[in-house]
Write a protein that holds these residues in place. Sequence first.
Motif, short mmCIF file in Angstrom:
data_model
loop_
_atom_site.label_atom_id
_atom_site.label_comp_id
_atom_site.label_asym_id
_atom_site.label_seq_id
_atom_site.Cartn_x
_atom_site.Cartn_y
_atom_site.Cartn_z
N UNK A 134 24.05 17.96 42.80
CA UNK A 134 23.69 18.42 41.46
C UNK A 134 23.38 17.24 40.54
N UNK A 135 24.21 16.21 40.59
CA UNK A 135 23.98 15.02 39.77
C UNK A 135 22.70 14.31 40.19
N UNK A 136 22.47 14.24 41.49
CA UNK A 136 21.26 13.61 42.01
C UNK A 136 20.02 14.37 41.54
N UNK A 137 20.09 15.69 41.52
CA UNK A 137 18.95 16.51 41.08
C UNK A 137 18.70 16.35 39.59
N UNK A 138 19.76 16.43 38.78
CA UNK A 138 19.60 16.29 37.33
C UNK A 138 19.05 14.92 36.95
N UNK A 139 19.56 13.88 37.61
CA UNK A 139 19.06 12.53 37.33
C UNK A 139 17.59 12.40 37.71
N UNK A 140 17.25 12.98 38.85
CA UNK A 140 15.86 12.97 39.33
C UNK A 140 14.95 13.68 38.34
N UNK A 141 15.38 14.81 37.81
CA UNK A 141 14.55 15.57 36.87
C UNK A 141 14.42 14.87 35.52
N UNK A 142 15.51 14.28 35.04
CA UNK A 142 15.49 13.64 33.74
C UNK A 142 14.76 12.31 33.76
N UNK A 143 15.07 11.48 34.76
CA UNK A 143 14.50 10.13 34.81
C UNK A 143 13.29 10.02 35.71
N UNK A 144 13.11 10.97 36.62
CA UNK A 144 11.98 10.89 37.54
C UNK A 144 12.28 10.08 38.78
N UNK A 145 13.47 9.51 38.89
CA UNK A 145 13.84 8.74 40.06
C UNK A 145 15.35 8.62 40.15
N UNK A 146 15.83 8.44 41.37
CA UNK A 146 17.26 8.31 41.59
C UNK A 146 17.45 7.44 42.83
N UNK A 147 18.58 6.70 42.88
CA UNK A 147 18.78 5.71 43.93
C UNK A 147 20.09 5.99 44.69
N UNK A 148 20.05 6.77 45.77
CA UNK A 148 21.25 6.95 46.60
C UNK A 148 21.51 5.69 47.44
N UNK A 149 22.78 5.28 47.47
CA UNK A 149 23.19 4.09 48.22
C UNK A 149 24.20 4.51 49.28
N UNK A 150 23.92 4.18 50.53
CA UNK A 150 24.85 4.48 51.63
C UNK A 150 25.63 3.22 51.96
N UNK A 151 26.91 3.24 51.62
CA UNK A 151 27.79 2.11 51.85
C UNK A 151 28.79 2.49 52.95
N UNK A 152 28.37 2.29 54.20
CA UNK A 152 29.17 2.67 55.36
C UNK A 152 29.44 4.19 55.35
N UNK A 153 30.65 4.60 54.99
CA UNK A 153 31.00 6.02 55.00
C UNK A 153 31.09 6.60 53.59
N UNK A 154 30.43 5.95 52.62
CA UNK A 154 30.41 6.45 51.26
C UNK A 154 28.99 6.47 50.73
#
Length: 400
Positions: free
Chosen positions: A96-116
Amino acid sequence: MGLRDRISNFLLKQVEKRGWFEDIFNNTIRYGGRYVNDENILESSDVYELLQDISNQLMLANIIIEDNEGNEVKNQSALKVLRNPNNYLTGSEFIKLMTNTYLLHGEVFPVLDMDQLHLATNVYCELDERLIEQFKVGGESIPSFMIRHVKNVGTNHLKGVGILELGKNTLEGVMSAEKVLTDKYSKGGLLAYLLKLDAHINPQNAAQSKLIKAILDQLEAIDESRSVKMIPLGKGYSIDSMKSPIEDEKILAYLNVYKKDLGKFLGINVDTYTALTKSDLEKAMMYLHNKAVKPIMRNFEDHLSLLFFGRNSDKRIKFKINILDFVPYSTKTNIGYNIVRTGITSPDNVAKMLGFPEQNTPETQAIYISNDLSKIGEKKATDDSLKGGEESEEKGNAEN
């Protein structure tokens, strides 16, 4: 200290410093004397409702992993991370946060840090001479295999566009108009009273002061428009009301026109969507899904698949949405009734009896209405009964 530790420490400091939600939502745009940022934009009920409708569909989706042939792959560690991405967000909150950020800002940056899995903010990105995107967060470089740049692409290959940029002028005009009306009515409608005296007000005049105080107490006690107060006045006193300079009708007319424009920046026509929600909620959800949610879902699938499995893997992350989650119980009952009715009319002999067209297939011709204990589609009981009938007929012919 290793790269992973440096990045983890940086992300942790951001969380401890001001909270991840606040850190995500920190961009501010100024226009026309009204500040519009990604915190107060949610104060607008219309914008908030549209964001909720879109992000809720993605939030309620089931995330699975498929191979290149479309077969579901079980027991993947990626699913565990997506369901429990980190210590401060659940899987549904993360989407949900990823979607809202994507809609508001037009971009979002998911970071995969091992198991997080985290959402990075204040990311600086650029293409190097080999056309590989390089990322920095707080001066720290992040390897490209650990981060994805999910963009709502406009005309720039390196930067997405969101509602804060696309609808800047409209948003600020709408929110300024909303704020004017809110302030007006939260302050009692800005209705004031003017006390007129033929004589000068003398602080030493106890009788005059007492009368003025009594008048003010009566006026302040008016708590709603239906209240009526009778205030007897002496000679030389009169009360005139001052009307608010804010014209509600003009502001509401402005909002009725421009609020609808906000939906265009989210990919939907508000008039169409509103009409469908009143007449057929299922169609409204399908309209929203096809116009707004499906493109976002595909973009998320592409980037998350690359983030977890890389370019050479045949595995793919998929969002599975059950549109019936968004329809009322009565609609589901009608759907169930229609399925049962279709099942009843599947046998050709029953269809003919009830006035429905016959399908004229071996399956529909083989089904007997007396096979009420067998599931439609399972022909074993039907085949046995048909076989038994044929044997009886052959036996009868032999006896004759």
